[in-house]
Design a protein around this motif. Structure first.
Motif, short mmCIF file in Angstrom:
data_model
loop_
_atom_site.label_atom_id
_atom_site.label_comp_id
_atom_site.label_asym_id
_atom_site.label_seq_id
_atom_site.Cartn_x
_atom_site.Cartn_y
_atom_site.Cartn_z
N TYR A 11 0.83 -1.20 0.00
CA TYR A 11 0.00 0.00 0.00
C TYR A 11 0.87 1.26 0.00
O TYR A 11 0.43 2.32 -0.47
N THR A 12 2.09 1.14 0.51
CA THR A 12 3.00 2.29 0.57
C THR A 12 3.95 2.30 -0.61
O THR A 12 4.82 3.17 -0.71
N LYS A 13 3.78 1.33 -1.52
CA LYS A 13 4.58 1.22 -2.74
C LYS A 13 6.08 1.18 -2.46
O LYS A 13 6.89 1.81 -3.14
N ASP A 14 6.41 0.44 -1.41
CA ASP A 14 7.81 0.18 -1.10
C ASP A 14 7.94 -1.30 -0.75
O ASP A 14 7.12 -2.10 -1.20
N LYS A 15 8.95 -1.68 0.01
CA LYS A 15 9.15 -3.08 0.35
C LYS A 15 8.34 -3.53 1.58
O LYS A 15 8.53 -4.64 2.08
N ASN A 16 7.45 -2.67 2.04
CA ASN A 16 6.58 -3.02 3.16
C ASN A 16 5.34 -3.71 2.59
O ASN A 16 4.29 -3.10 2.39
N TYR A 17 5.46 -5.02 2.32
CA TYR A 17 4.44 -5.75 1.58
C TYR A 17 3.28 -6.22 2.47
O TYR A 17 3.50 -6.79 3.53
N ALA A 18 2.07 -5.98 1.97
CA ALA A 18 0.88 -6.56 2.60
C ALA A 18 0.66 -7.97 2.10
O ALA A 18 0.04 -8.80 2.78
N LEU A 19 1.14 -8.28 0.88
CA LEU A 19 1.15 -9.63 0.32
C LEU A 19 2.57 -9.94 -0.12
O LEU A 19 3.23 -9.09 -0.74
N LYS A 20 3.01 -11.18 0.16
CA LYS A 20 4.39 -11.55 -0.15
C LYS A 20 4.42 -12.88 -0.89
O LYS A 20 4.17 -13.94 -0.32
N ASN A 21 4.65 -12.82 -2.20
CA ASN A 21 4.81 -14.03 -3.03
C ASN A 21 3.67 -15.03 -2.84
O ASN A 21 3.90 -16.22 -2.63
N VAL A 22 2.46 -14.54 -2.92
CA VAL A 22 1.28 -15.40 -2.75
C VAL A 22 0.95 -16.10 -4.07
O VAL A 22 0.76 -15.44 -5.09
N SER A 23 0.88 -17.43 -4.03
CA SER A 23 0.55 -18.23 -5.21
C SER A 23 -0.45 -19.31 -4.82
O SER A 23 -0.28 -19.98 -3.80
N PHE A 24 -1.49 -19.47 -5.62
CA PHE A 24 -2.46 -20.56 -5.40
C PHE A 24 -3.38 -20.63 -6.60
O PHE A 24 -3.37 -19.74 -7.47
N GLN A 25 -4.17 -21.69 -6.66
CA GLN A 25 -5.21 -21.76 -7.68
C GLN A 25 -6.46 -22.40 -7.10
O GLN A 25 -6.39 -23.17 -6.15
N VAL A 26 -7.60 -22.03 -7.67
CA VAL A 26 -8.90 -22.54 -7.24
C VAL A 26 -9.56 -23.19 -8.44
O VAL A 26 -9.70 -22.56 -9.49
N GLU A 27 -9.91 -24.45 -8.29
CA GLU A 27 -10.52 -25.19 -9.40
C GLU A 27 -12.00 -24.88 -9.54
O GLU A 27 -12.66 -24.50 -8.56
N GLN A 28 -12.50 -25.06 -10.73
CA GLN A 28 -13.93 -24.83 -10.97
C GLN A 28 -14.76 -25.77 -10.11
O GLN A 28 -14.50 -26.97 -10.01
N GLY A 29 -15.77 -25.21 -9.44
CA GLY A 29 -16.70 -26.01 -8.67
C GLY A 29 -16.31 -26.25 -7.22
O GLY A 29 -17.07 -26.87 -6.49
#
Length: 284
Positions: A11-29
């Protein structure tokens, strides 16, 4: 339906991350639960997935659309029920839904049918500004279904609701999922997640710690314990027996042979207990 890789957001557009390397997937249904305490990154992730926040770093797709090239047509396919209700207070419940349905380019549900579904048909002609917090929440929930979404984002769908109404909301989610709707549920309520979700992801401080089914998490990280209440002479005794321990299994066999059991049930670990064990954090 959802696939994201290495999402970072500040949110501060620096290295103060609210999300850090988040990866996932959601299948249909499937019903996918995104679980964590307040400030963990749940709402930030949902904001990116629904186009409210831009991707800063990483990539993703939602309902077949690239998040970096967000097309307004995606809104015909998704529904969003926010934790904080944002209905129009000067419009009636029916007018709120009638107005909202005009924003879509696809077939919509009958507003009166939706109001009946969430138990607001008796106040359909009352202004939403006069509603209680729980009634506004139900109206927001109903609105999120109006375009018959194939991907449904639910943010704390039962918050502030009494148990009976909360039960009805959960039943609606189950029914829509049976009809093929994919659900992305963000919550800190582990009991709801356990009941509704096929898989869950634990997020803390912007980092996704683990993804698996509630059952697998319980089997992997929980203890197999049985609580037995039995009569020993005239005295009622209670024993917690760890089934992974041979001596305690033998004790259970002896109790069963004596035949004086009053009550016996499993004491499986809850999702909340497993969450705390894996993350070192509570859900507040």
């Amino acid at each position: 339906m959802i696939k994201v890789d290495n999402l970072n957001y500040s949110y501060t557009k620096d290295k103060n991350y609210a999300l850090k390397n988040v990866s996932f997937q959601v299948e249909q249904g499937e019903v996918f639960g995104f679980l964590g305490p307040s400030g963990a990154g749940k709402s930030t992730t949902q904001g990116i997935l629904t186009g409210l926040l831009p991707i800063q770093e990483g990539s993703g797709q939602v309902a077949g659309y690239d998040l970096r090239k967000f097309d307004r047509k995606v809104f015909n396919r998704i529904g969003v029920s926010f934790e904080q209700s944002n209905v129009y207070g000067k419009l009636t419940a029916l007018e709120n839904l009638e107005f909202y349905r005009k924003l879509f380019d696809v077939e919509t549900m009958d507003p009166e049918e939706l109001l009946k579904l969430v138990g607001l048909d008796h106040v359909k002609n009352k202004k939403a500004g006069t509603f209680s917090k729980g009634m506004k929440h139900r109206l927001t929930f109903a609105r999120s279904m109006i375009n018959k979404p194939s991907l449904w984002f639910l943010d704390e769908p039962t918050t502030g609701l009494d148990p009976a109404i909360a039960g009805s909301i959960k039943d609606i989610v189950k029914e829509k999922n049976k009809e093929g709707t994919t659900v992305f549920l963000t919550t800190h309520n582990m009991f709801i997640a356990d009941e509704l979700c096929d898989r869950v992801g634990f997020i803390v401080d912007g980092q996704l710690k683990v993804i698996d089914s509630p059952r697998n998490l319980k089997l992997q990280y929980g203890k197999k314990v049985v609580q037995v209440e039995y009569l020993k002479g005239e005295k009622l005794e209670t024993a917690l027996i760890d089934l992974s321990n041979e001596e305690e299994r033998l004790l259970l066999n002896e109790i069963v042979k004596d035949g004086h059991i009053e009550m016996m049930h499993t004491k499986e670990a809850t999702l909340e207990e497993i969450f705390i064990r894996l993350t070192g954090r509570g859900l507040v």
